[in-house]
Design an enzyme around this catalytic site. Structure first.
Site, mmCIF file in Angstrom:
data_model
loop_
_atom_site.group_PDB
_atom_site.id
_atom_site.type_symbol
_atom_site.label_atom_id
_atom_site.label_comp_id
_atom_site.label_asym_id
_atom_site.label_seq_id
_atom_site.Cartn_x
_atom_site.Cartn_y
_atom_site.Cartn_z
ATOM 1 N N LYS A 287 -17.560 -49.339 -77.364
ATOM 2 C CA LYS A 287 -17.658 -47.885 -77.493
ATOM 3 C C LYS A 287 -17.866 -47.254 -76.115
ATOM 4 O O LYS A 287 -18.397 -47.896 -75.209
ATOM 5 C CB LYS A 287 -18.877 -47.529 -78.347
ATOM 6 N N ARG A 361 -17.709 -53.002 -92.200
ATOM 7 C CA ARG A 361 -16.989 -53.487 -93.389
ATOM 8 C C ARG A 361 -16.915 -55.010 -93.425
ATOM 9 O O ARG A 361 -16.779 -55.593 -94.486
ATOM 10 C CB ARG A 361 -15.606 -52.824 -93.439
HETATM 11 N N1 BES Z 1 -21.328 -47.399 -86.817
HETATM 12 C C1 BES Z 1 -20.027 -46.865 -86.601
HETATM 13 C C2 BES Z 1 -19.814 -45.541 -87.346
HETATM 14 C C3 BES Z 1 -20.658 -44.368 -86.903
HETATM 15 C C4 BES Z 1 -20.149 -43.439 -86.027
HETATM 16 C C5 BES Z 1 -21.904 -44.150 -87.453
HETATM 17 C C6 BES Z 1 -20.914 -42.341 -85.670
HETATM 18 C C7 BES Z 1 -22.675 -43.063 -87.092
HETATM 19 C C8 BES Z 1 -22.173 -42.155 -86.198
HETATM 20 C C9 BES Z 1 -18.972 -47.840 -87.101
HETATM 21 O O1 BES Z 1 -19.293 -49.177 -86.999
HETATM 22 C C10 BES Z 1 -17.742 -47.616 -86.302
HETATM 23 O O2 BES Z 1 -17.762 -47.874 -85.140
HETATM 24 N N2 BES Z 1 -16.709 -47.130 -86.963
HETATM 25 C C11 BES Z 1 -15.447 -46.883 -86.342
HETATM 26 C C12 BES Z 1 -14.399 -47.385 -87.283
HETATM 27 C C13 BES Z 1 -13.046 -47.488 -86.667
HETATM 28 C C14 BES Z 1 -13.020 -48.529 -85.566
HETATM 29 C C15 BES Z 1 -12.051 -47.830 -87.742
HETATM 30 C C16 BES Z 1 -15.334 -45.390 -86.136
HETATM 31 O O3 BES Z 1 -15.876 -44.616 -86.912
HETATM 32 O O4 BES Z 1 -14.697 -44.984 -85.162
HETATM 33 MN MN MN Z 2 -18.762 -49.980 -85.108
#
Ligand code: BES
Ligand code: MN
Ligand code: ZN
Length: 510
Positions: A287, A361
């Site tokens: 990230k 997931r």
């Molecule tokens: N934990 C994150 C989602 C999240 C984002 C929670 C902002 C709280 C605040 C999750 O694991 C994630 O990174 N999701 C990705 C999914 C994508 C790679 C398909 C996302 O939301 O970008």
């Molecule tokens: Mn994630």
């Protein structure tokens, strides 16, 4: 920090020798704009000789929901301070909206940090006061929350949360009111514990430590506890949890908590599943740095599930409840899983990984499949799963997907307790977009298209739910963590969503 004590009083509020009294204030829609004290404030209004609402108006009060106005009483009543909380226009029904009361009480008690004993003289209907009393108690106990934190020296001028709450009711000996006090303490303790866990920094709450904290509390509460460590997860075929957890020096855990009701033959079985990523860097698909710290809250789902089970142990509903916490730390390293990996999950399905940041997931697929293998009638899973949830529904409303009956249970419960969740579809097209050329399913859309990616999460998780199980997926990416200024009974940081929804659903199924 420990929560305030609660007691019932039926003494005239004007005579209560407390540090402050909270009353309600309605905005009046008539031309002269006069405000109306809410029921419960009669004796205090009388002590002010008809000048209470005019004085409050002079101080800027309008009676708008959530507004808090403090007024020194200068000897008119026994308490030195009155706090008037806006409850909106006078209700046509027996009481204001429950959420208005919950938020208003929370805001008032929060504004009273620094006082030790506070009385609440808020409007309660004459009959069936329980739901209203419950809202007031929950608002007060949650609004007074503060995370203990890690400061080495006490802060100058910092005012501590209220320590004792006296709640004015028509009859302090009423057993129904006493039962509500008992319940509110249990429920609020669970929500506050969830907030504590979510607010802990990620170096203080790593997978093994989180599993230990939960196991210890659960054992003390009399719940059944099973903890699978890294080797057991590998041997057991939990490919998703292993894949995500293997990149960290702090190995993953799967925790199962069980509550069995006494003397109920063949009870309904409810499984709760929570995402417990103690920190989500994204892994190899790392990230951006900005805001990454917030990913310490990526275990909010697991925290809510664990705390719900602890409350269940005390509330003793007539259904069997088990909780599954899929706990791991998502790190980039030489041993981390990669985009392109194919992972065999607990139910045997093979997943092609495209983005290691879609780790939730992966761990949840295994936990859901395990819960189904153990046997369950209902399965409610909650997770900070997608940024797409925040884009689609914002910071207050959770995304809700699954089968019809389970969705409706969660939607109705969430609406009743002030934790709204909104139904979202699981379109066939989205599933088609997740076809893999070499495995059973892609972890995300194979073209890496982010359109509707909250729905991709739900569609993916459905693959791990057994036939015939009523299930709901509750995406709490937004509502689990509050970044703005404190608001109502929400303080900064963890909110404790959806603990009260879960408890309500369990009640409804009992
Ligand atoms: N934990 C994150 C989602 C999240 C984002 C929670 C902002 C709280 C605040 C999750 O694991 C994630 O990174 N999701 C990705 C999914 C994508 C790679 C398909 C996302 O939301 O970008
Ligand atoms: Mn994630
Ligand atoms: Zn995550």
């Amino acid at each position: 920090m420990t929560q305030p004590s609660l007691s019932l009083v039926d003494t005239d509020p004007a005579e209560l020798a407390v540090d402050a009294i909270v009353i309600g204030l309605h905005s009046q829609p008539d031309e002269d704009g006069a405000l109306l004290p809410a029921a419960g404030a009669e004796s205090i209004a009388a002590a002010f000789d008809g000048r209470l609402t005019a004085t409050l108006a002079l101080l800027g009060a309008s009676g708008a929901p959530g507004e808090v106005t403090k007024l020194a009483t200068l000897g008119t009543v026994a308490a030195p301070l009155i706090v008037a909380v806006g409850l909106g226009s006078e209700p046509s029904g027996p009481a204001p909206e429950l959420e208005t009361l919950r938020r208003g009480t929370g805001a008032a008690v929060r504004a009273l940090a620094g006082s030790s004993t506070v009385a609440l003289a808020l409007p309660l209907p004459d009959d069936d006061a329980s739901p209203v009393l419950r809202a007031v108690l929950e608002g007060a106990l949650l609004g007074s929350y503060r995370f203990a934190g890690y400061k080495t020296k006490p802060q100058k001028g910092r005012r501590d949360p209220v320590t004792a709450l006296q709640v004015h009711v028509p009859d302090a000996a009423d057993p129904a009111a006493a039962a509500e006090i008992e319940r509110a303490q249990t429920v609020a303790r669970a929500v506050r514990l969830t907030r504590d866990w979510v607010n802990m920094p990620p170096n203080e709450l790593r997978p093994a430590g989180f599993a230990d904290l939960v196991s210890q509390a659960a054992t003390e509460a009399g719940l059944g506890v099973e903890v699978l460590d890294f080797d057991q997860l590998k041997a057991g075929g939990y490919g998703g949890i292993v894949a995500v957890g293997q990149g960290s020096e702090a190995p993953p855990r799967l925790v199962k908590l069980t509550y069995t009701p006494d003397g109920v033959t063949d009870p309904k079985r409810v499984a709760l599943v929570g995402k417990g990523i103690t920190f989500d860097t994204g892994g190899i698909s790392i990230k951006p740095a900005a805001g990454m710290w917030e990913m310490k809250s990526d275990m909010a789902g697991a925290a809510a599930v664990a705390a719900t089970l602890l409350a269940v142990a005390a509330l003793k509903p007539g259904v069997a409840v088990s909780g599954y916490l899929a706990i791991a730390e998502n790190m980039p390293s030489g041993s981390a899983y990669r985009p392109g990996d194919v992972i065999t999950m607990f139910n045997g399905k093979r997943v092609e990984v495209f983005n290691t940041d879609a780790e939730g997931r992966m761990v949840l697929g295994d936990a859901i499949a395990r819960a189904c293998a153990d046997g369950t009638d209902y399965l409610f899973e909650t997770s900070t799963l997608t940024g797409g949830q925040v884009v689609a529904l914002g910071k207050r409303i959770a995304g809700l997907m699954g089968s019809d009956e389970a969705i409706e249970l969660v939607r109705a419960a969430g609406a009743a307790v002030g934790e709204p969740a909104w139904p979202m579809p699981l379109p066939d097209d989205v599933r088609k977009g997740m076809e893999s050329e070499i495995a059973d399913i892609c972890q995300t859309n194979s073209s890496m298209d982010r359109a509707g990616h909250m729905l991709q999460g739900g569609v993916f998780l459905r693959e791990f739910v057994a036939e015939g199980v009523e299930w709901a997926h509750i995406d709490i990416a937004g509502p689990s963590y509050h970044t703005g200024e404190p608001n109502g009974y929400w303080t900064k940081g963890g909110t404790g969503v959806p603990v009260r929804t879960f408890l309500r659903v369990i009640d409804d199924l009992s």
